[in-house]
Motif scaffolding. Structure first.
Motif, mmCIF file in Angstrom:
data_model
loop_
_atom_site.group_PDB
_atom_site.id
_atom_site.type_symbol
_atom_site.label_atom_id
_atom_site.label_comp_id
_atom_site.label_asym_id
_atom_site.label_seq_id
_atom_site.Cartn_x
_atom_site.Cartn_y
_atom_site.Cartn_z
ATOM 1 N N PHE A 1 3.024 43.222 -10.534
ATOM 2 C CA PHE A 1 3.578 43.146 -11.882
ATOM 3 C C PHE A 1 3.157 41.856 -12.585
ATOM 4 O O PHE A 1 3.565 41.603 -13.706
ATOM 5 N N LYS A 2 2.364 41.046 -11.903
ATOM 6 C CA LYS A 2 1.803 39.825 -12.477
ATOM 7 C C LYS A 2 0.288 39.872 -12.335
ATOM 8 O O LYS A 2 -0.238 40.450 -11.388
ATOM 9 N N GLY A 3 -0.407 39.242 -13.268
ATOM 10 C CA GLY A 3 -1.856 39.175 -13.183
ATOM 11 C C GLY A 3 -2.547 40.520 -13.345
ATOM 12 O O GLY A 3 -3.617 40.743 -12.769
ATOM 13 N N VAL A 4 -1.957 41.391 -14.132
ATOM 14 C CA VAL A 4 -2.497 42.748 -14.285
ATOM 15 C C VAL A 4 -3.859 42.717 -14.980
ATOM 16 O O VAL A 4 -4.735 43.550 -14.690
ATOM 17 N N ALA A 5 -4.076 41.764 -15.861
ATOM 18 C CA ALA A 5 -5.317 41.717 -16.639
ATOM 19 C C ALA A 5 -6.549 41.624 -15.755
ATOM 20 O O ALA A 5 -7.603 42.179 -16.090
ATOM 21 N N ARG A 6 -6.447 40.960 -14.618
ATOM 22 C CA ARG A 6 -7.632 40.814 -13.764
ATOM 23 C C ARG A 6 -8.069 42.161 -13.198
ATOM 24 O O ARG A 6 -9.259 42.423 -13.035
ATOM 25 N N TRP A 7 -7.087 43.044 -12.918
ATOM 26 C CA TRP A 7 -7.428 44.378 -12.423
ATOM 27 C C TRP A 7 -8.065 45.206 -13.529
ATOM 28 O O TRP A 7 -9.023 45.955 -13.297
ATOM 29 N N ALA A 8 -7.534 45.064 -14.745
ATOM 30 C CA ALA A 8 -8.102 45.793 -15.881
ATOM 31 C C ALA A 8 -9.529 45.331 -16.165
ATOM 32 O O ALA A 8 -10.411 46.148 -16.473
ATOM 33 N N ASP A 9 -9.780 44.039 -16.050
ATOM 34 C CA ASP A 9 -11.131 43.513 -16.292
ATOM 35 C C ASP A 9 -12.120 44.084 -15.278
ATOM 36 O O ASP A 9 -13.258 44.423 -15.627
ATOM 37 N N ARG A 10 -11.699 44.188 -14.024
ATOM 38 C CA ARG A 10 -12.579 44.745 -12.996
ATOM 39 C C ARG A 10 -12.883 46.212 -13.286
ATOM 40 O O ARG A 10 -14.016 46.666 -13.129
ATOM 41 N N PHE A 11 -11.850 46.942 -13.696
ATOM 42 C CA PHE A 11 -12.056 48.346 -14.040
ATOM 43 C C PHE A 11 -13.052 48.475 -15.187
ATOM 44 O O PHE A 11 -13.996 49.273 -15.121
ATOM 45 N N GLU A 12 -12.841 47.717 -16.245
ATOM 46 C CA GLU A 12 -13.690 47.829 -17.426
ATOM 47 C C GLU A 12 -15.136 47.478 -17.093
ATOM 48 O O GLU A 12 -16.069 48.084 -17.642
ATOM 49 N N SER A 13 -15.344 46.515 -16.188
ATOM 50 C CA SER A 13 -16.715 46.144 -15.827
ATOM 51 C C SER A 13 -17.406 47.274 -15.074
ATOM 52 O O SER A 13 -18.619 47.466 -15.199
ATOM 53 N N ALA A 14 -16.648 48.033 -14.266
ATOM 54 C CA ALA A 14 -17.219 49.181 -13.555
ATOM 55 C C ALA A 14 -17.383 50.384 -14.484
ATOM 56 O O ALA A 14 -18.313 51.182 -14.319
ATOM 57 N N TRP A 15 -16.496 50.522 -15.460
ATOM 58 C CA TRP A 15 -16.535 51.655 -16.409
ATOM 59 C C TRP A 15 -17.741 51.543 -17.334
ATOM 60 O O TRP A 15 -18.391 52.540 -17.632
ATOM 61 N N GLY A 16 -18.037 50.320 -17.765
ATOM 62 C CA GLY A 16 -19.201 50.102 -18.618
ATOM 63 C C GLY A 16 -19.027 50.626 -20.025
ATOM 64 O O GLY A 16 -17.926 51.006 -20.444
ATOM 65 N N ASN A 17 -20.120 50.680 -20.766
ATOM 66 C CA ASN A 17 -20.057 51.182 -22.141
ATOM 67 C C ASN A 17 -21.404 51.752 -22.562
ATOM 68 O O ASN A 17 -22.436 51.496 -21.933
ATOM 69 N N GLY A 18 -21.373 52.544 -23.613
ATOM 70 C CA GLY A 18 -22.587 53.123 -24.166
ATOM 71 C C GLY A 18 -23.313 54.029 -23.186
ATOM 72 O O GLY A 18 -22.702 54.758 -22.401
ATOM 73 N N ALA A 19 -24.638 53.953 -23.208
ATOM 74 C CA ALA A 19 -25.461 54.825 -22.367
ATOM 75 C C ALA A 19 -25.266 54.556 -20.886
ATOM 76 O O ALA A 19 -25.549 55.416 -20.041
ATOM 77 N N ASP A 20 -24.797 53.362 -20.561
ATOM 78 C CA ASP A 20 -24.591 52.989 -19.159
ATOM 79 C C ASP A 20 -23.150 53.188 -18.698
ATOM 80 O O ASP A 20 -22.784 52.731 -17.619
ATOM 81 N N SER A 21 -22.344 53.858 -19.503
ATOM 82 C CA SER A 21 -20.931 54.014 -19.164
ATOM 83 C C SER A 21 -20.729 55.055 -18.074
ATOM 84 O O SER A 21 -21.580 55.910 -17.824
ATOM 85 N N ALA A 22 -19.580 54.982 -17.430
ATOM 86 C CA ALA A 22 -19.244 55.925 -16.357
ATOM 87 C C ALA A 22 -19.171 57.371 -16.852
ATOM 88 O O ALA A 22 -19.628 58.282 -16.150
ATOM 89 N N PRO A 23 -18.608 57.657 -18.030
ATOM 90 C CA PRO A 23 -18.625 59.047 -18.516
ATOM 91 C C PRO A 23 -20.044 59.585 -18.714
ATOM 92 O O PRO A 23 -20.313 60.754 -18.421
ATOM 93 N N ARG A 24 -20.961 58.733 -19.194
ATOM 94 C CA ARG A 24 -22.346 59.184 -19.374
ATOM 95 C C ARG A 24 -23.018 59.420 -18.022
ATOM 96 O O ARG A 24 -23.808 60.357 -17.863
ATOM 97 N N ALA A 25 -22.718 58.577 -17.034
ATOM 98 C CA ALA A 25 -23.258 58.784 -15.685
ATOM 99 C C ALA A 25 -22.775 60.113 -15.113
ATOM 100 O O ALA A 25 -23.539 60.854 -14.477
ATOM 101 N N LEU A 26 -21.510 60.430 -15.345
ATOM 102 C CA LEU A 26 -20.969 61.703 -14.877
ATOM 103 C C LEU A 26 -21.666 62.874 -15.575
ATOM 104 O O LEU A 26 -22.002 63.884 -14.924
ATOM 105 N N GLN A 27 -21.904 62.761 -16.856
ATOM 106 C CA GLN A 27 -22.616 63.817 -17.582
ATOM 107 C C GLN A 27 -23.992 64.069 -16.969
ATOM 108 O O GLN A 27 -24.414 65.224 -16.789
ATOM 109 N N ARG A 28 -24.706 62.994 -16.646
ATOM 110 C CA ARG A 28 -26.046 63.153 -16.083
ATOM 111 C C ARG A 28 -25.985 63.777 -14.682
ATOM 112 O O ARG A 28 -26.835 64.611 -14.334
#
Length: 221
Positions: free
Chosen positions: A168-195
């Motif tokens: 319940f403390k330091g939640v932002a660090r977990w969110a930052d790790r998730f976002e770095s793995a999720w990515g964005n744009g053409a390199d994002s995780a949803p686009r990887a799944l589509q391919r």
């Protein structure tokens, strides 16, 4: 605590349901074992929905080694459906070894699981575990800025084993790790799944699986 209102609601629920060792929560950390893990997972989603913590967004990363295990978590899936039906957003990242993505039976089970979550209104993405940093390849569910549920030992089908922690403390660090793995744009995780789907689904539908060809497609994700 990062979100005191949500923390208080969860603590009250834990006291009411008598989950063992809930007293640890006073330090902003809670550890649960075996059959308590799926109960707590569903409770956290339910309480998050009721508390209307903002934003109403859940980020979830699954270290997916056996997709069929995840399809059987009915209480948790039902809680996710209620959350999305109420207007909440869930982004779910399936983290999978490259070798598993090239296996026909695994691919079929994985895509069935992804279809199940899409039916819940979940935005799904894919990441190849072999290419992630160790701090990105973590099984975690992040409830906005309120809490992070980290699965430290994956449970089996009947949850005779398994261990998870809630922070319940330091939640932002977990969110930052998730976002770095999720990515964005053409390199994002949803686009990887589509391919990946574009390569795997036609072969599954035709009953003509070519593992080498799929491995090549996975290498390009």
């Amino acid at each position: 605590m990062d979100d005191a209102q949500y923390y208080d609601k969860v603590r009250a629920q834990l006291e009411a349901e008598l989950i063992s060792d809930y007293s640890e929560i006073a330090d902003g950390h809670l550890r649960v074992y075996a059959s308590e893990v799926p109960r707590l997972s569903a409770l956290l989603v339910k309480t998050f929905t009721e508390a209307q913590a903002q934003p109403q967004r859940i980020l979830a990363a699954d270290l997916t080694t056996n997709p069929t295990l995840l399809t059987g978590r009915r209480e948790y899936i039902a809680a996710n459906r209620r959350f999305t039906d109420g207007g909440g957003r869930i982004d779910r990242l399936f983290i999978v070894h490259a070798a598993d993505l090239a296996k026909e039976d695994f691919a079929r089970s994985l895509l069935e699981l992804i279809g199940q979550h899409r039916d819940l209104g979940v935005t799904c993405g894919l990441a190849v575990r072999d290419r992630l940093r160790a701090d990105q390849a973590v099984d975690v569910v992040i409830f906005a800025n309120a809490a992070a549920l980290v699965e430290e030992e994956q449970g089996d089908a009947d949850y005779q084993r398994g261990r998870s922690s809630v922070y319940f403390k330091g939640v932002a660090r977990w969110a930052d790790r998730f976002e770095s793995a999720w990515g964005n744009g053409a390199d994002s995780a949803p686009r990887a799944l589509q391919r990946y789907e574009a390569a795997a689904r036609p072969q599954l539908d035709a009953g003509a699986w070519d593992g080498a060809r799929i491995s090549g497609a996975v290498a390009s994700l």
